[in-house]
Design a protein around this motif. Structure first.
Motif, mmCIF file in Angstrom:
data_model
loop_
_atom_site.group_PDB
_atom_site.id
_atom_site.type_symbol
_atom_site.label_atom_id
_atom_site.label_comp_id
_atom_site.label_asym_id
_atom_site.label_seq_id
_atom_site.Cartn_x
_atom_site.Cartn_y
_atom_site.Cartn_z
ATOM 1 N N VAL A 53 0.853 -1.189 0.000
ATOM 2 C CA VAL A 53 0.000 0.000 0.000
ATOM 3 C C VAL A 53 0.890 1.241 0.000
ATOM 4 C CG1 VAL A 53 -1.791 1.249 1.273
ATOM 5 C CG2 VAL A 53 -1.759 -1.252 1.316
ATOM 6 N N GLY A 133 -8.805 5.504 -2.071
ATOM 7 C CA GLY A 133 -7.675 5.541 -1.149
ATOM 8 C C GLY A 133 -6.354 5.514 -1.887
ATOM 9 N N PRO A 134 -5.281 5.113 -1.184
ATOM 10 C CA PRO A 134 -3.951 5.061 -1.793
ATOM 11 C C PRO A 134 -3.828 3.896 -2.778
ATOM 12 C CG PRO A 134 -3.890 4.185 0.434
ATOM 13 C CD PRO A 134 -5.274 4.708 0.227
ATOM 14 N N VAL B 53 -13.058 -3.063 -3.325
ATOM 15 C CA VAL B 53 -12.716 -1.899 -2.498
ATOM 16 C C VAL B 53 -13.994 -1.353 -1.863
ATOM 17 C CG1 VAL B 53 -11.705 0.414 -2.532
ATOM 18 C CG2 VAL B 53 -10.805 -1.345 -4.061
ATOM 19 N N ALA B 96 -6.410 -3.265 5.591
ATOM 20 C CA ALA B 96 -7.445 -2.807 6.513
ATOM 21 C C ALA B 96 -6.984 -1.550 7.243
ATOM 22 C CB ALA B 96 -7.759 -3.905 7.527
ATOM 23 N N THR B 131 -3.782 -0.006 5.853
ATOM 24 C CA THR B 131 -3.968 1.028 4.829
ATOM 25 C C THR B 131 -4.543 2.278 5.477
ATOM 26 O OG1 THR B 131 -5.005 1.593 2.708
ATOM 27 C CG2 THR B 131 -6.312 0.239 4.206
ATOM 28 N N ASP B 132 -4.220 3.439 4.916
ATOM 29 C CA ASP B 132 -4.861 4.677 5.349
ATOM 30 C C ASP B 132 -6.123 4.933 4.544
ATOM 31 O OD1 ASP B 132 -2.834 5.139 7.185
ATOM 32 O OD2 ASP B 132 -1.578 6.130 5.696
ATOM 33 N N GLY B 133 -6.423 4.045 3.606
ATOM 34 C CA GLY B 133 -7.593 4.197 2.751
ATOM 35 C C GLY B 133 -8.696 3.233 3.142
ATOM 36 N N PRO B 134 -9.606 2.981 2.191
ATOM 37 C CA PRO B 134 -10.731 2.087 2.473
ATOM 38 C C PRO B 134 -10.286 0.622 2.537
ATOM 39 C CG PRO B 134 -10.761 2.762 0.171
ATOM 40 C CD PRO B 134 -9.643 3.524 0.819
ATOM 41 N N THR B 136 -9.699 -2.939 1.547
ATOM 42 C CA THR B 136 -9.479 -3.484 0.205
ATOM 43 C C THR B 136 -9.155 -4.963 0.335
ATOM 44 O OG1 THR B 136 -8.620 -1.339 -0.523
ATOM 45 C CG2 THR B 136 -8.091 -3.241 -1.901
#
Lengths: 325, 325
Positions: A53, A133-134, B53, B96, B131-134, B136
């Motif tokens: 990530v 996200g990233p 995602v 996550a 992850t800093d995002g959603p 995945t």
């Protein structure tokens, strides 16, 4: 061009060329519901998966897009090497931001293709999706090893000699040198950016009769503890036996810490750590790129470092926990 | 508990139980650098990968965590079914958020385990990262099919009869009914939340001698166009031959649109679309859960719908492009 403008199908078309490097095992690559390939008779199949990530596993500051793909390939190929196997096929899944640069993503694929080409690993499938996200990339690799010869971390036996391939700590020093904008340290920087999986030595060690093997992705301390606990043995490493790369010694001196910190807790070297029975020590030590650094002894599972002064220091597992800070 | 508190290793431990549903093919599951498994002699290997995602492929509004895992399993198993194969092994990679609920992620695993158990598919490996995002999730599946019998989308021949399994458009109606908070439509809601891959019918169709096959993940319009273009043939669908599920007819009436919209452009039904030679039409139509809906004809590659009035309407590909809005 943004991914949004290029679109999923044009993007896939742009990266699907030149992805098969060993025709003999592939029936059908990218383009149908599944890829189709042949498994070799008399071989066990190996499979492993790794996810990276942006912002967690790589940053644009220290890693070019090409190198992200290269590293992802190495991390997966290294898992096959660690079993004594030969890597054969990969599939890649990518979640990309729609405003992301499609050329950057193509360069990631170029890096992956480059390391796959070297090892004749086919890229036979994938999935490309959108994320808010990233950038997130996930690679799954399939490899092969002659039946019943795969090397587990649980195979170490009391009396075994412990060894590693090449030198370790190099990648951790390379990362620090890059973050510090330090001049020089070209070897360590290169190891950090484009680490090389040790498929050849993994296969030689397997065929010579190694007992246990891991690849060093989380630092030697963590990997040795995994072998010790999985095998129910104790491992003693000899401080005086380890040879470090000169750049690692130089950096450690500059930072006034022991080069062992980089080796034990640095990670991402993708070298191999293994145990071998006494009777093949001569053959193994005659190989290029091998260091024998310790012994497997009886006792409670764990790892210690025997210093030049004869002291025993316990080496904790201290692996990289992805959810702690 | 947050993922941050639970930690990677405790999380893996908590989901690694009860993951092997067919011992006969697995040598080593979760826990080493690679999983190790056996490939069947005389079989080709199939592999496919799918990524989902949060916020793009599923939302907590319409999909419970259990169902996310179930759907992910179905999407992958369905790709194997679409080749006429049998699914065998999966590996899962998860990115996550550290402040995400670990129980929610465990429920996703439970859903995946549930569909894997039904189809005797082993979960033999994975990777869990931050992850800093959603959220995945990426799943890779490996399956098998007797050598040289796998069904490609390129196999359709002029003179073939076109068919589908069961009914389609159900998942799209289910999604709309959920988003509208409509009462009833239990069949369609269930199909949307827990679609069933058609492994059994895929294998029967292959063994009877089907020519081409796809699973319907992006809507019938897109899948038929893929077959037509890959095979270099034209496909005519007969408007009067299609039987829709009563709930789809009811919803379409309520919304004052044709049920064909849901079938052609809805997607995510995970039914199969296939072409078969004339000489097996009787055998195939005697199977439960089969509809024959059209013909393969000569002409420029493309798809059209022949209406009850004898009109011919072109059906565009219009697949789901992950990077457009």
């Amino acid at each position: 061009m943004q991914m949004r403008e290029m679109g999923e199908f044009n993007f896939i078309k742009s990266v699907a060329d030149d992805t098969i490097y060993d025709m003999s095992t592939v029936i059908c690559g990218i383009g149908d519901d599944c890829a189709v390939y042949k498994a070799k008779k008399g071989y066990h199949q190996l499979v492993s998966t790794d996810m990276m990530v942006e912002g967690i596993h790589f940053s644009s500051k220290t890693t070019a897009p090409f190198d992200i793909g290269y590293r992802l390939g190495t991390a997966n190929i290294s898992d096959i090497a660690a079993m004594g196997g030969v890597p054969r096929q990969v599939v890649i899944a990518v979640a990309a931001p729609p405003d992301g640069n499609s050329q950057r993503l193509q360069e990631i694929y170029e890096g992956l293709k480059s390391i796959c080409k070297i090892h004749h690993v086919n890229i036979i499938g994938g999935d490309t999706v959108r994320t808010d996200g990233p950038l997130t990339v996930s690679l799954t690799i399939i490899g092969e090893v002659p039946e019943e010869t795969e090397l587990y971390r649980s195979g170490a036996q009391v009396g075994d000699v412990v060894g590693i391939t090449n030198t370790i700590g190099d990648s951790a020093v390379g990362l620090e040198a890059l973050l510090d904008n330090a001049r020089g340290y070209l070897h360590c920087k290169r190891v950090h950016q484009r680490p090389e999986p040790q498929v050849y030595l993994g296969n030689v060690l397997r065929s010579l009769g190694a007992h246990a093997m891991n690849d060093i992705s989380d630092g030697l301390g963590s990997e040795l503890n995994e072998i010790a606990h999985a095998s129910g043995v104790a491992i003693e490493i000899d401080e005086t036996a380890m040879r470090f790369h000169p750049e690692v010694i130089q950096w450690a001196k500059k930072k006034e810490i022991s080069p062992w910190s980089f080796a034990l807790y640095g990670g991402e070297d993708f070298q191999l750590v293994f145990t071998i029975p006494e009777n093949i020590v001569n053959e193994v030590s005659a190989l290029e790129g091998i260091q024998l650094i310790g012994h497997v002894v009886s006792g409670a599972p764990g790892v210690c470092l025997r210093t030049a002064q004869g002291e025993k220091k316990i080496i904790p597992a201290q692996g990289y926990n992805h959810f702690s800070k």
